[in-house]
Design an enzyme around this catalytic site. Structure first.
Site, PDB file in Angstrom:
ATOM      1  N   ARG A  94      39.922  50.362  28.841  1.00  0.00           N
ATOM      2  CA  ARG A  94      40.407  49.314  28.431  1.00  0.00           C
ATOM      3  C   ARG A  94      39.772  48.115  29.187  1.00  0.00           C
ATOM      4  NH1 ARG A  94      44.574  46.077  25.613  1.00  0.00           N
ATOM      5  NH2 ARG A  94      45.753  44.948  27.168  1.00  0.00           N
ATOM      6  N   TYR A 118      22.774  37.961  41.442  1.00  0.00           N
ATOM      7  CA  TYR A 118      21.784  37.025  42.249  1.00  0.00           C
ATOM      8  C   TYR A 118      21.429  37.432  43.624  1.00  0.00           C
ATOM      9  CZ  TYR A 118      20.902  32.694  44.571  1.00  0.00           C
ATOM     10  OH  TYR A 118      20.177  31.747  45.261  1.00  0.00           O
TER      11      TYR A 118
END
Length: 292
Positions: free
Chosen positions: A241, A285
């Site tokens: 979920r 990043y």
């Protein structure tokens, strides 16, 4: 704000320090709104409320501090609604943060693909593929999957109704992959598993005794395929979920739409999913930027 201050003093009989705290909290939120296109307090939308709680969380504010600020600002907007200044309290869906922050785990796209390709073409495999595609494709709670009946599934319109224990439900789209898996399961496996023809009142996901799958049964199915592809520890109904939620956000879904699809009332749940997104972006990043 002066009217609200007078209300706290004269009608609510709040102590001086409490009034000061309320006004400080509202003033801080007013400053935050100015950074969002110069909005004032009466311009606040649900998205601004969500963004503010998210910002407080990112600033490592304590749960007690965040809860106090939410309470102060919600009270302010309740007052403004009573005065007829606004129609909806933008903090009505923002509940107090929970005592323990739940760690959110989710599968990668590659892991999901491996999972959904694992079942074979036996009746059991067709059932399991339909089950996995439905759970990942709708983000349904395991209790909603257990309760699912054929009368709740409209394959012509590609929608399903996820029902809670009170009989109330929400409409969720069925994606093309889940649709295909459900059709194959119904056409090629269901009657063989049940040993009889299906009716609209029958449960969709059943065991080989013709009984609806239980929560424990679904958990075992997930663990079975998790073992096959080497991610047994990550295979639970809640993780599947959560995977639905994170992948939706990764692909551009907004938090309000996600709330409607998943049926969570407490917006702090959605904010927790956004926190996962922030961590992921920071990790990407660090891994990819040459000067990170």
């Amino acid at each position: 704000m002066e009217g609200f201050k007078a209300y706290l003093i004269n009608e609510c009989h709040k102590a001086d320090n409490t009034v000061i705290a309320y006004m400080r909290d509202i003033g801080a939120f007013e400053k935050f709104l100015k950074t969002r296109g110069g909005k004032d307090l009466l311009d606040c939308k649900d998205s601004d409320a969500i963004a503010y709680v998210y910002a407080l969380s990112n600033d490592n504010k304590s749960r007690a501090t965040i809860n106090r600020k939410i309470s102060s600002i919600r009270a302010f907007y309740d007052y403004e609604m009573g005065e007829g200044e606004i129609d909806v309290n933008p903090f009505s869906d923002i509940k107090s943060t929970r005592n323990d922050k739940r760690d959110i785990e989710y599968l990668t796209i590659e892991e999901v693909n491996a999972l959904l390709e694992a079942p074979d073409d036996t009746p059991k495999g067709l059932r399991d593929r339909a089950l996995l595609e439905y759970m990942y494709g709708t983000g349904a709670r395991v209790t909603e999957v257990v309760r699912l009946k054929f009368e709740d599934v409209n394959l012509r319109m590609n929608i399903t109704t996820c029902k809670d224990g009170k009989g109330e439900g929400r409409i969720v789209p069925i994606g093309s992959y889940a649709h295909k898996a459900l059709v194959e399961y119904i056409d090629k496996a269901y009657n063989a598993i049940k040993g009889d023809l299906r009716t609209d009142g029958d449960y969709v996901f059943i065991n080989f005794r013709g009984r609806p799958l239980t929560r424990q049964g679904i958990w075992k199915i997930l663990k079975e395929y998790g073992r096959q592809i080497g991610i047994e520890d990550k295979m639970t109904p809640q993780i599947l979920r959560d995977t639905f939620a994170v992948h939706m956000l990764q692909n551009g879904a907004d938090l309000k739409s996600l709330q409607e699809l998943m049926g969570f009332e407490d917006m702090s749940v959605g904010i927790a999913y956004l926190s996962v997104m922030k961590v992921r972006i920071r990790d990407v990043y660090k891994k990819t930027h040459p000067r990170a």
